[in-house]
Enzyme design. Sequence first.
Site, PDB file in Angstrom:
ATOM      1  N   LYS A  40       0.838  -1.211   0.000  1.00 17.13           N
ATOM      2  CA  LYS A  40       0.000   0.000   0.000  1.00 17.13           C
ATOM      3  C   LYS A  40       0.869   1.255   0.000  1.00 17.13           C
ATOM      4  O   LYS A  40       2.079   1.175   0.283  1.00 17.13           O
ATOM      5  CB  LYS A  40      -0.925  -0.038   1.206  1.00 17.13           C
ATOM      6  CG  LYS A  40      -0.229  -0.120   2.545  1.00 17.13           C
ATOM      7  CD  LYS A  40      -1.148  -0.654   3.634  1.00 17.13           C
ATOM      8  CE  LYS A  40      -0.466  -0.546   4.989  1.00 17.13           C
ATOM      9  NZ  LYS A  40      -1.149  -1.300   6.032  1.00 17.13           N
ATOM     10  N   ARG A 138     -10.070  -1.237  14.611  1.00 20.25           N
ATOM     11  CA  ARG A 138     -10.211  -0.422  13.396  1.00 20.25           C
ATOM     12  C   ARG A 138     -11.273  -1.011  12.483  1.00 20.25           C
ATOM     13  O   ARG A 138     -12.278  -0.374  12.191  1.00 20.25           O
ATOM     14  CB  ARG A 138      -8.836  -0.350  12.713  1.00 20.25           C
ATOM     15  CG  ARG A 138      -8.681   0.709  11.669  1.00 20.25           C
ATOM     16  CD  ARG A 138      -7.233   0.899  11.252  1.00 20.25           C
ATOM     17  NE  ARG A 138      -6.577  -0.326  10.799  1.00 20.25           N
ATOM     18  CZ  ARG A 138      -5.363  -0.369  10.271  1.00 20.25           C
ATOM     19  NH1 ARG A 138      -4.653   0.744  10.127  1.00 20.25           N
ATOM     20  NH2 ARG A 138      -4.832  -1.511   9.884  1.00 20.25           N
ATOM     21  N   TYR A 270      15.033  30.420   8.202  1.00 17.12           N
ATOM     22  CA  TYR A 270      13.814  31.102   8.653  1.00 17.12           C
ATOM     23  C   TYR A 270      13.701  31.101  10.175  1.00 17.12           C
ATOM     24  O   TYR A 270      14.024  30.098  10.831  1.00 17.12           O
ATOM     25  CB  TYR A 270      12.579  30.386   8.101  1.00 17.12           C
ATOM     26  CG  TYR A 270      12.387  30.527   6.610  1.00 17.12           C
ATOM     27  CD1 TYR A 270      12.336  31.783   6.012  1.00 17.12           C
ATOM     28  CD2 TYR A 270      12.234  29.401   5.817  1.00 17.12           C
ATOM     29  CE1 TYR A 270      12.144  31.903   4.635  1.00 17.12           C
ATOM     30  CE2 TYR A 270      12.038  29.509   4.454  1.00 17.12           C
ATOM     31  CZ  TYR A 270      11.992  30.762   3.862  1.00 17.12           C
ATOM     32  OH  TYR A 270      11.795  30.875   2.523  1.00 17.12           O
ATOM     33  N   MET A 318      11.556  24.454   2.287  1.00 16.13           N
ATOM     34  CA  MET A 318      10.842  23.608   1.331  1.00 16.13           C
ATOM     35  C   MET A 318      11.785  22.806   0.432  1.00 16.13           C
ATOM     36  O   MET A 318      11.560  21.621   0.191  1.00 16.13           O
ATOM     37  CB  MET A 318       9.901  24.457   0.481  1.00 16.13           C
ATOM     38  CG  MET A 318       8.940  23.634  -0.369  1.00 16.13           C
ATOM     39  SD  MET A 318       7.917  24.630  -1.445  1.00 16.13           S
ATOM     40  CE  MET A 318       6.811  25.401  -0.273  1.00 16.13           C
TER      41      MET A 318
HETATM   42  C1  LIG Z   1      -0.222  -2.147   6.728  1.00 17.77           C
HETATM   43  C2  LIG Z   1      -0.750  -3.421   7.168  1.00 17.77           C
HETATM   44  C3  LIG Z   1       0.096  -4.527   7.310  1.00 17.77           C
HETATM   45  C4  LIG Z   1       1.594  -4.442   7.178  1.00 17.77           C
HETATM   46  O1  LIG Z   1       2.110  -3.828   8.343  1.00 17.77           O
HETATM   47  P1  LIG Z   1       3.684  -3.760   8.626  1.00 17.77           P
HETATM   48  O2  LIG Z   1       3.755  -3.351  10.048  1.00 17.77           O
HETATM   49  O3  LIG Z   1       4.244  -2.740   7.707  1.00 17.77           O
HETATM   50  O4  LIG Z   1       4.224  -5.115   8.390  1.00 17.77           O
HETATM   51  C5  LIG Z   1      -0.482  -5.748   7.598  1.00 17.77           C
HETATM   52  N1  LIG Z   1      -1.818  -5.861   7.773  1.00 17.77           N
HETATM   53  C6  LIG Z   1      -2.660  -4.813   7.683  1.00 17.77           C
HETATM   54  C7  LIG Z   1      -4.115  -5.002   7.908  1.00 17.77           C
HETATM   55  C8  LIG Z   1      -2.155  -3.547   7.401  1.00 17.77           C
HETATM   56  O5  LIG Z   1      -2.988  -2.512   7.323  1.00 17.77           O
END
Ligand SMILES: *Cc1c(COP(=O)(O)O)cnc(C)c1O
Length: 382
Positions: A40, A138, A270, A318
């Site tokens: 992702k 979640r 800055y 930046m």
């Molecule tokens: C992002 C994610 C992972 C991978 O997590 P890492 O800590 O980067 O290995 C695995 N399962 C779910 C549901 C995630 O959202």
Amino acid sequence: MPVKQSYRCWAEVDLGALRENLALIRHRVGPSVKVMTVVKADAYGHGLKQIAALLMQSGTDVFGVANLAEAYAIRSVGKGWPILMLGACLPQETETAVRDGVSVTVSSLAEGQRLSVVAQKLHKPALVHLKIDTGMGRLGARPDEARELLPQLQSLPNLVVQGIFTHFASAESDASFTQRQRQLFQKVLEPLLASGNKPEYLHANNSAGVLLEPESVFNTVRPGLLVYGIIPPGSRRIPKDLRQHLRAALSWKCRVGHVKHIPAKYSLSYGRTFRSAKPMRVATVTAGYGDGYMRAGSSRAHVLVDGTSCPILGRITMDQMIVDVSRVKQVQAGDEVVLIGRQGSAELKATDLADWFGTIPWEVLTNITYRVPRVYLGGYAA
Ligand SMILES: *Cc1c(COP(=O)(O)O)cnc(C)c1O
């Protein structure tokens, strides 16, 4: 050198390191366990298509993504790999998910019903993994709901429950809470395993789980950060062999733009937060928060110049920042500066930057912006 001399700020991705890290993960979990590599957020900032191609060639079993655009990008590289969308499937995404054959995360009967209706309309199976919330809070059904929910989902027309999974909230730091989560998940799975009515994929372990929770391997693991060669920071001790053999795939570099001497009592950048106590030699380098080098690292973070660790002086801007090169022997405009990676015998890790920025390595990587070209070394990228 494949790196263009004209690059001011770029990332180098060592595909060989990714291949080796995946092999290490495989070795750790055993040959019968499937690996779902999590790609992702543009493969944690490494570049989704190139990384997906490499992982396909290296034998990943499944891809984990956050949304359907990421799934689509993977399909454009190679067809046939199973993909699980780890986030909830929005009602407006249901049709696309079913049409594209992307497996989606389901937490409730309502979601399953919605998918089933669309699947019947399209004459295609809707593929799902049922998520169980064992403590992350979640997504997922409560463990006590799951017992009833699973057969209900399995009886919906055109819906295929391919997997069941859960997600750890603090596997890197809290062994006892993780054990509780695992036990809750096992309780949900027990009747299934006994009945033989078991979905293909059963999974819990993220990167920290792969390192620290060999008992919750089930038949699939779901590492992200580890694939990219980074150990999730936490208070639990990681086995030394893994620490030693993983290799960070991404290096991040920029260049010296300007070198000058400043007198004592001279302020920099800055807000004038830095004031020299004595005469110094400083270099202005070609990276800033516009490249994703977080401003929170102002007056805290270090970079490497000529193999020497050099502190950032004053505010990060930046496109540029100013570093102390008083201790560096050789430095001139155009020289390479390392933000993440090795130079000589020195190394800066994404976890070092995370400490300086007050964040985690996941954010350091995903924060590197589009302005930073990714250059692929050591492999056959897409
Ligand atoms: C992002 C994610 C992972 C991978 O997590 P890492 O800590 O980067 O290995 C695995 N399962 C779910 C549901 C995630 O959202």
